[in-house]
Design an enzyme around this catalytic site. Structure first.
Site, PDB file in Angstrom:
ATOM      1  N   ASP A  62       5.614  12.518  15.104  1.00  0.00           N
ATOM      2  CA  ASP A  62       4.333  12.773  15.752  1.00  0.00           C
ATOM      3  C   ASP A  62       3.787  14.085  15.181  1.00  0.00           C
ATOM      4  O   ASP A  62       4.521  14.846  14.537  1.00  0.00           O
ATOM      5  CB  ASP A  62       4.552  12.876  17.263  1.00  0.00           C
ATOM      6  N   LYS A  63       2.508  14.374  15.395  1.00  0.00           N
ATOM      7  CA  LYS A  63       1.943  15.631  14.895  1.00  0.00           C
ATOM      8  C   LYS A  63       1.864  16.684  15.993  1.00  0.00           C
ATOM      9  O   LYS A  63       2.520  17.722  15.931  1.00  0.00           O
ATOM     10  CB  LYS A  63       0.546  15.399  14.303  1.00  0.00           C
TER      11      LYS A  63
ATOM     12  N   ARG B 207      -4.987   7.902  14.129  1.00  0.00           N
ATOM     13  CA  ARG B 207      -5.626   7.157  15.218  1.00  0.00           C
ATOM     14  C   ARG B 207      -4.777   5.968  15.658  1.00  0.00           C
ATOM     15  O   ARG B 207      -5.301   4.893  15.949  1.00  0.00           O
ATOM     16  CB  ARG B 207      -7.009   6.653  14.771  1.00  0.00           C
TER      17      ARG B 207
ATOM     18  N   PHE C 278      -8.841  10.393  32.678  1.00  0.00           N
ATOM     19  CA  PHE C 278      -8.059   9.809  31.586  1.00  0.00           C
ATOM     20  C   PHE C 278      -6.956   8.976  32.233  1.00  0.00           C
ATOM     21  O   PHE C 278      -6.388   9.365  33.251  1.00  0.00           O
ATOM     22  CB  PHE C 278      -7.402  10.900  30.741  1.00  0.00           C
TER      23      PHE C 278
ATOM     24  N   ASP D 107       5.274   9.034  22.623  1.00  0.00           N
ATOM     25  CA  ASP D 107       6.236   8.871  21.526  1.00  0.00           C
ATOM     26  C   ASP D 107       7.495   8.120  21.954  1.00  0.00           C
ATOM     27  O   ASP D 107       8.371   7.872  21.112  1.00  0.00           O
ATOM     28  CB  ASP D 107       6.648  10.240  20.974  1.00  0.00           C
TER      29      ASP D 107
ATOM     30  N   ARG E 244      -8.595  20.051  16.716  1.00  0.00           N
ATOM     31  CA  ARG E 244      -8.671  18.894  17.622  1.00  0.00           C
ATOM     32  C   ARG E 244     -10.046  18.894  18.282  1.00  0.00           C
ATOM     33  O   ARG E 244     -10.470  19.918  18.826  1.00  0.00           O
ATOM     34  CB  ARG E 244      -7.578  18.964  18.681  1.00  0.00           C
TER      35      ARG E 244
END
Length: 1234
Positions: free
Chosen positions: A429-430, A837, A587, A867, A646
């Site tokens: 993952d970043k 994405r 969200f 993740d 971001r």
């Protein structure tokens, strides 16, 4: 009224209130509940449960589960049968059980003790380990079940243990207390019916969450009021989804919808609230946290699977040996050998008249005789080695200890240690993994104008690779830098934004930042002292930015937000504005939403919807017109992405009262729905989240972690191919890849993106079918073109390294079965792959594609809940203890605090583990084959009759006593090169990727020398003893020769282990010398006594007779030398002419001083500061690591009790008080009570 009358009354009341909801249907619905697996929310059975609050009699007929929990695997009755069943699931154990049964039959040449003793020792050790672990779980359960809680009895609060709680009870939980079950939140001591909870024991997140009770239940706070509460809860069946809850509360014929905001989960703690009152909804094993205590997917290492093939090869060898003996016995048996006494009445096994029966029975006889070829102690030894490697080496490595967060490395499983030494593909993952996840507001775009003058690390890295050097601009006097905010622009700081051409747009921008969120303020209501508790670092950074721009959010209630606005009309004017929060569209866990909206009412009555979210989602919902601002902002978004920032887009919409009220009715209906509530809420949100007006965008910097670039470069040199799978935009991901040296300008880049003009043109037509077909065809063509080009570069000598970049929309089509093959081929050719994405599901799909399609060892590393699926899909999952909670750690196999620690985890511990386990397995194979072959050669001289060569006890104790300890020491301490050299020469890791140390060729070499040595042992000893005699003049008998041969075997195989070692410690000398000494002590005692009714008289006084002859000492000296001469020559030739990489490094550094890890760690420890020494001392204390310790997950503060015992200061954690109590000694508790 009698008890049964109460039940009948409750039964009739149940039928009346439920509105025709009969008891039979309820029982059916209760029975239809089933447990689901962690990480996947299964569709629940139809129906719902009805709970009568504060009325135990009404709930009695339903028979809800109690609140007592049990995390043990066994009980008194099931321990032996279930424990033995678990042990005999292993093929080796089942094989030895069958051999033990065969050894009790008349056809067995050996006493049953030969096979029963080793099997019993192995089973005993395994069952003791299981019993000890289960006993610890039992004690934890007892303490947890006995924890007191206040329950409403009549009009008083009475304290009862957790285990006596029932569904429907009204309970009171005080500050810092833990919720004993899943509770419906009714009331709290805070105004407006709110409470603050901490969910660290669920997801590891320490930031506080707000929960709000229904306004209708705020008054039920005192015991007098609470006793009048007679509500009915209709809610979903128990399930494992921590973040969803649907239900209704029926109170006085009024139906009120329930949401996750009213549910308090077991294991969470109450914070910043004096006390709260709630109704028990789910109990015991039906609570959400307990339903998540499912085991993560079981993983077996690749080497262990190859070990199964080796065991099968040994089975094949055993079968061939038995078949040769069986055929030989059928041919050999003949009455001409009169001295064998094969008369007419001889038993079937030796009856020459039926040679087929003789052969079959001999087959079984030899099966028991050669059973030692399968190493029964192999699995136990490997498990012990791996366990010690994990707990003593990995967990206690100072090089993987993070001082800032007091976090050591943690091996959550010991099954995959050697897998760490063979990883070829690494999926990362970043955010939070490569970066720090410490978000800082850095730039913004408002009304088509960019604000913020800083330069990011990514921009500096890109410029440096282009041969340019960018200096940091001097910061202005108005710049501010605090946690979450690193912004410098004099145009909008300190109220200067009023002088900008677009002050109204800037005002909407700041108000959107201050209002559109779910952040909780904590502490003093002053800008300097306030702290923000946010669900994510991004959200906290945005609210902090609003504060520094003069829109200070300082207080919230369930219905209002207070903002202190500065410089609104004129300089120096400050006013506190109360915004009424009407609705929050948050969200959620769905991949498609990617936005958050808040509907608020200004003091002047203005209704506004503020929305923030991903640019792809916001742009789809913008009103027609203003294309100039849209295009400019899109360009700014691309600039921000190129700088590694971001981004989020901000928009708003003014609402009319009529539109809002009509929409709100639909929203309330969707919230009240018991079925498919989340989908209905999404549909309703679509009606209001449209025709938005774009305000601007934010850009937040997330800096790289320290050492990431060096770590990636080192891992690349080690032959590990690194893929980045991120949800960020393509520009951001590419520039982060540049910054961390994953991509460079010398690489040829293949890019497949959906953000191209042809695809946008097709998307603008609005036909989803046409769009899907066009994108799929485009992806197909691009894949074919790039694959041909990549294969051309692959076959060229001077071709560049390749990088492949694809976004999530194109990846969705590339993963189609018809295109998957080309995607895999292209990806495997490339050195680096970046997927942008992508959703959590796509991360798992890509990982599985390489794992199953390429059959390569994969490792996934991440830090967040998104993740988890990727971590579980890979061969090895590594979780980072970051700022996004502990979900990734909980699902992982290994946990570390920083990405750069992968260097030590893989190149040092992983490589050592693989190297050691390979040696352990091949050495086990060698020593057992050698021992069994000596018996096999003896069979040729006994007419294939099955006569044993060794005494039963020799055969029994060979594996478990005389050769057991040295091989464990080999697996723990053998070290080809030091840790520093392993990292200095990362290319050494490629030997693990190539599986250089566990190939069939290696096994064949060991097998060859086993055959050679067994021939030496047998024929050298037997031939030399034919003319030998003892001091009394008698020639040596069978047991003299076999004891001599066995002594040579024990000495030789132990000395051979020394030859296999690269580093020899005092433990090697102790274990090998101790094993040989153990043999002599045993034989001195064993041959010195004699008992009746056994076969021990065969070796009575044998060793004393042998040791009185010169023959014994000469043979013991010469046989090991001759046996090991071949190995010595082979190792010399191999090292001189065909060296392994590590042997070359050994020669280069052979004159270096010893780099003993223990001494090195001691030197490092001596240079720690007092705080570092204290933190590291805490990490060395005992910890509870069981996954079944009474809660869903491990508690991070369990060490505080042990810290106090060791004299180390460590903070107390309330949740662990109960758990720690189970570890105290009984006399300690007694003394404390006294």
């Amino acid at each position: 009224m009698s008890g049964w009358d109460k039940v009948r009354s409750a039964r009739s009341r149940l039928t009346r209130v439920g509105g025709g909801f009969s008891m039979n249907s309820m029982r059916e619905r209760q029975r239809s509940f089933h447990t689901v697996r962690l990480g996947r929310v299964e569709p629940q059975a139809p129906g719902y449960r009805t709970i009568y609050c504060n009325d135990r009699e009404a709930n009695l007929p339903v028979m809800f589960k109690g609140n007592s929990i049990s995390t043990t695997k066994y009980n008194i009755l099931t321990f032996l049968p279930k424990g033995l069943f678990e042990q005999f699931r292993r093929v080796a154990n089942l094989y030895f059980l069958l051999i033990s049964i065969l050894s009790t039959t008349p056809i067995s040449p050996v006493h049953p003790v030969t096979n029963v003793v080793p099997l019993s020792l192995v089973l005993f050790a395994s069952l003791v380990k299981e019993a000890f672990e289960d006993w610890k779980r039992l004690n934890n359960d007892k303490v947890i079940n006995s924890t007191p809680v206040d329950v409403l009895q009549g009009q008083n609060w009475e304290s009862i243990p957790w285990k006596k709680l029932q569904v429907g009870d009204i309970v009171r939980v005080k500050q810092d207390g833990f919720f004993p079950a899943d509770l419906l939140f009714l009331a709290s001591s805070n105004p407006d019916g709110v409470c603050y909870i901490e969910t660290a024991n669920l997801d590891g997140e320490t930031n506080l969450k707000i929960r709000k009770a229904l306004e209708r239940t705020w008054d039920y706070l005192t015991p007098e009021k609470a006793s009048d509460f007679k509500g009915v809860i209709q809610c979903e069946q128990p399930n494992n989804s921590l973040y969803t809850f649907t239900g209704n509360l029926i109170i006085e014929k009024q139906t009120l919808p329930l949401s996750p905001n009213q549910l308090l989960l077991r294991g969470c703690s109450l914070r910043n609230t004096e006390y709260m009152v709630g109704a028990v909804t789910f109990t015991g094993h039906e609570t959400k946290v307990m339903m998540n205590t499912m085991n993560v997917p079981s993983k077996r290492s690749t080497l262990e699977r190859k070990l199964d093939k080796l065991i099968l090869a040994l089975f094949g060898t055993l079968f061939c040996m038995c078949l040769i003996g069986a055929i030989g016995s059928g041919v050999f048996i003949n009455r001409k050998y009169y001295y064998l006494g094969l008369g007419e009445s001889v038993e079937n096994q030796f009856n020459p008249n039926n040679r087929f029966v003789v052969a079959v029975l001999t087959m079984f006889t030899l099966l028991t005789l050669y059973s030692t070829i399968i190493p029964i102690s192999l699995y136990v030894s490997i498990e012990m080695i791996k366990f010690i490697q994990s707990t003593q080496f990995i967990n206690k490595d100072l090089h993987m200890y993070h001082f800032e967060t007091n976090t050591p490395a943690l091996a959550r499983t010991s099954n995959l240690n050697e897998e760490l030494g063979q990883v070829e593909y690494l999926f990362s993952d970043k955010t939070g993994t490569l970066t720090r996840n410490l978000m800082e507001f850095f730039k913004c775009s408002v009304g088509g104008e960019v604000y913020g003058t800083g330069i990011t690390e990514t921009e500096k890295g890109v410029a440096q690779r282009m041969g340019m050097k960018i200096e940091d601009l001097p910061r202005s006097a108005t710049s501010l830098h605090e946690k979450g905010f690193n912004f410098d622009d004099t145009r909008i700081m300190h109220g200067a934004w009023n002088n900008e051409p677009n002050p109204d747009t800037l005002k909407e921008f700041f108000r959107c930042l201050a209002i559109c969120h779910t952040v909780l303020p904590e502490g003093d209501e002053s800008p300097e002292k306030i702290k923000y508790q946010a669900a994510s670092p991004d959200e906290a950074a945005l609210v902090t930015a609003a504060k520094n721009f003069g829109f200070f959010f300082y207080r919230r209630s369930p219905t209002t937000i207070m903002v202190r606005e500065s410089h609104v009309e004129k300089m120096g004017k400050i006013q506190d504005v109360s915004y009424e929060i009407l609705n929050v569209l948050e969200f959620n866990r769905r991949v498609t939403r990617k936005r958050q909206s808040v509907i608020c009412r200004y003091p002047n009555g203005r209704l506004v919807l503020y929305c923030k979210g991903a640019d792809s989602v916001i742009y789809e919902r913008l009103a027609e017109g203003n294309n100039g601002i849209k295009n400019i902002t899109r360009e700014h978004l691309e600039q921000f992405g190129s700088a590694g920032l971001r981004t989020l887009c901000l928009a708003y919409r003014d609402l009319s009262t009529e539109l809002y009220e009509s929409w709100n009715e639909k929203f309330i209906q969707a919230k009240s729905s018991l079925r498919d509530r989340e989908n209905k809420l999404d549909e309703v949100a679509e009606f209001i989240e449209k025709d938005l007006i774009l305000i601007g965008s934010t850009a937040i910097e997330d800096k790289l972690q320290e050492g990431v670039s060096a770590c990636i470069e080192t891992l690349s040199r080690a032959g590990i191919k690194i893929w980045v799978l991120t949800g960020d935009k393509m520009e951001t991901a590419i520039n982060i890849a540049y910054a961390c040296s994953l991509i460079n300008n010398d690489m040829k880049q293949f890019t497949i993106s959906s953000e191209t003009d042809p695809i946008r043109e097709v998307e603008s037509r609005g036909d989803p079918v046409e769009t899907a077909c066009f994108i799929k065809d485009t992806v197909k063509q691009e894949l074919r073109k790039y694959l041909e080009e990549a294969e051309h570069y692959l076959h060229s000598v001077t071709g560049p390294k390749l990088a492949f970049i694809i976004d999530g929309k194109c990846l969705m089509y590339a993963l189609d079965p018809s295109l998957r093959g080309n995607l895999l081929k292209l990806s495997l050719i490339c050195s680096s792959v970046i997927c942008c994405r992508v959703s959590p599901l796509q991360k798992a799909q890509v990982t599985s594609l390489v794992k199953k399609g390429a059959r390569k060892i994969t490792l996934s590393i991440g830090d967040g809940a998104n993740d988890v699926s990727m971590i579980q899909a890979a061969h090895v999952g590594v979780g980072i203890s970051g700022l996004e909670g502990m979900q990734a750690v909980m699902a992982s196999d290994f946990a570390i605090a920083q990405f750069c620690y992968l260097t030590d985890l893989l190149l040092v511990h992983g490589r050592w583990s693989y190297f050691r386990i390979c040696k352990v397995v091949t050495y086990f194979f060698y020593k057992n084959l050698t021992f069994t072959l000596t018996q096999f050669w003896f069979t040729f001289q006994t007419g294939f009759s099955g006569q044993r060569f060794y005494d039963d006890w020799f055969q029994s104790l060979y594996n478990v006593i005389f050769t057991a300890l040295p091989v464990i020491i080999l697996g723990l301490f053998d070290k080809d090169v030091s840790a520093s050299l392993s990292k200095k020469y990362p290319e050494l890791y490629k030997e693990g990727i190539r599986n250089s140390f566990f190939k069939w060729r290696i096994v064949g070499v060991w097998a060859f020398f086993s055959v050679y040595q067994s021939l030496v042992f047998y024929y050298f000893v037997t031939a030399s003893s034919r003319n030998g005699h003892n001091l009394s003049g008698k020639i040596f008998g069978l047991w003299d020769v076999s004891t001599m041969a066995f002594t040579c075997v024990v000495v030789t195989v132990n000395v051979r282990l020394l030859m296999a070692c690269n580093s020899i410690t005092r433990w090697h000398h102790i274990s090998i010398g101790g094993s040989i000494l153990a043999w002599f002590v045993f034989i001195f005692i064993y041959s010195g006594i004699m008992t009746r009714h056994d076969r021990q008289e065969n070796v009575f006084f044998v060793i004393y007779v042998l040791m009185s002859t010169f023959y014994f000492y000469l043979t013991l000296f010469l046989v090991p030398i001759v046996a090991l001469l071949g190995d010595f020559l082979y190792q010399g030739v191999q090292r001189w002419f065909f060296p392994y990489d590590y042997q070359i490094v050994q020669e280069i550094h052979r004159h270096d001083p010893d780099d003993r890890s223990s001494a090195k760690l001691q030197r490092i420890g001596n240079h720690l500061t007092p705080d570092e020494e204290r933190s590291y001392a805490i990490t060395q204390l005992p910890r509870e690591t069981s996954k079944h310790s009474g809660f869903a997950f491990d508690s991070p503060g369990y060490e505080s009790f042990f810290a106090s015992e060791a004299g180390v200061s460590a903070p107390q954690k309330p949740w662990d008080v109960a758990r720690r109590a189970s570890m105290r000694k009984p006399e300690t508790r007694t003394s404390k009570k006294n």
